[in-house]
Design an enzyme around this catalytic site. Sequence first.
Site, short mmCIF file in Angstrom:
data_model
loop_
_atom_site.label_atom_id
_atom_site.label_comp_id
_atom_site.label_asym_id
_atom_site.label_seq_id
_atom_site.Cartn_x
_atom_site.Cartn_y
_atom_site.Cartn_z
CB CYS A 1 48.73 51.22 61.74
SG CYS A 1 48.53 51.11 59.94
CG ASN B 1 44.75 47.72 64.38
OD1 ASN B 1 44.27 47.43 63.28
ND2 ASN B 1 45.20 48.93 64.65
O1 RRO Z 1 45.24 52.78 57.65
C1 RRO Z 1 45.44 51.55 57.72
O2 RRO Z 1 45.95 50.88 56.81
C2 RRO Z 1 45.09 50.79 58.94
C3 RRO Z 1 45.26 51.27 60.23
BR1 RRO Z 1 45.84 53.00 60.58
C4 RRO Z 1 45.02 50.41 61.33
O3 RRO Z 1 45.18 50.76 62.51
N1 RRO Z 1 44.59 49.15 61.07
C5 RRO Z 1 44.42 48.71 59.81
O4 RRO Z 1 44.03 47.55 59.63
N2 RRO Z 1 44.65 49.54 58.77
#
Ligand code: RRO
Length: 314
Positions: free
Chosen positions: A141, A203
């Site tokens: 993330c 991601n």
């Molecule tokens: O929640 C987020 O801001 C987020 C997560 Br957990 C992720 O794994 N990838 C992303 O682009 N946003």
Amino acid sequence: MVRYSMPGRWSLTDLSVRVGKTTFKNPVLVASGTFGYGEEYSELFDLNQLGGIVTKSITLNPREGNPPPRTCETPSGMLNSIGLANVGVDRFIQEKIPFLNKFNTNIIINVAGSTPEEYLRVVEKLNHAQGIDMLEINISCPNVKEGGMAFGSDPESAHRCTSSIRKVTNYPLMVKLTPNVKDIVEIAQAVEDSGADCISLINTLVGMAIDFRIKKPLLKTVTGGLSGPAIKPVALAMVWKVSQKVKIPVVGIGGITNTQDALEFLLAGASLIQVGTSNFVDPQTSVRIIEGLKDYCEKNEIKRVMEIVGKLEN
Ligand code: RRO
């Protein structure tokens, strides 16, 4: 000839994919963070058709996430800075899993945390829940100050994080990698060595947007994660590189919008794919892709969709 019973319509093609001990009815999953916990989408189409649902990341305690604005559109994509907003693992187990269990599709829980201990506590709680097919460990993330991408940015911490989780659960593990690294292949190899069953990538890429008229960033946190068709070539290259260097299956994510995109990822070496940002544009993207894969296989006399995986010629 064997006819495989698939939801939607009968097909001559076997769309199923095996990853370790887990069978997916087809290779099309919906990506974490783009499908909530499935409730809203269940009113828009039959979730039984999906190969799997990956939930929004779950942490130990509920989180409100980052302050708004936390999403914005960009050319051929979008930025998000949600900051891991979620209901927390206890409420998730009580309220969200029973709903997801109504559907005949694989349920994959995306697990995140600020510390290695937090991941372990979430996983230990999920060990007592019913109806979970796999965990997706989010070490990627980009939008949190502690943890998140930090665990997936070097091979040692990716190894430590994955192997400590491997020791406390029997659930199959999919580990989700960040593209914001020097060499994604070495991270993938570290994750494979620590006992992951498969690897999902990518991601989001760290990005930023500015409104020049007011001289301000569009996101409150200034930077966020870029997703959508804009990142597809990056994702494809990383899937291709990683799948040649690891033995475990690779799950392709990044700007998949239609059947052609899905086929490209399968050819590059992905055994499964995840549809993300496109769910916001057309919630039925995944269903269109599943139907499109059936058509493609039938027209090309491909008996099992797995036959295409990694068949890129160069
Ligand atoms: O929640 C987020 O801001 C987020 C997560 Br957990 C992720 O794994 N990838 C992303 O682009 N946003």
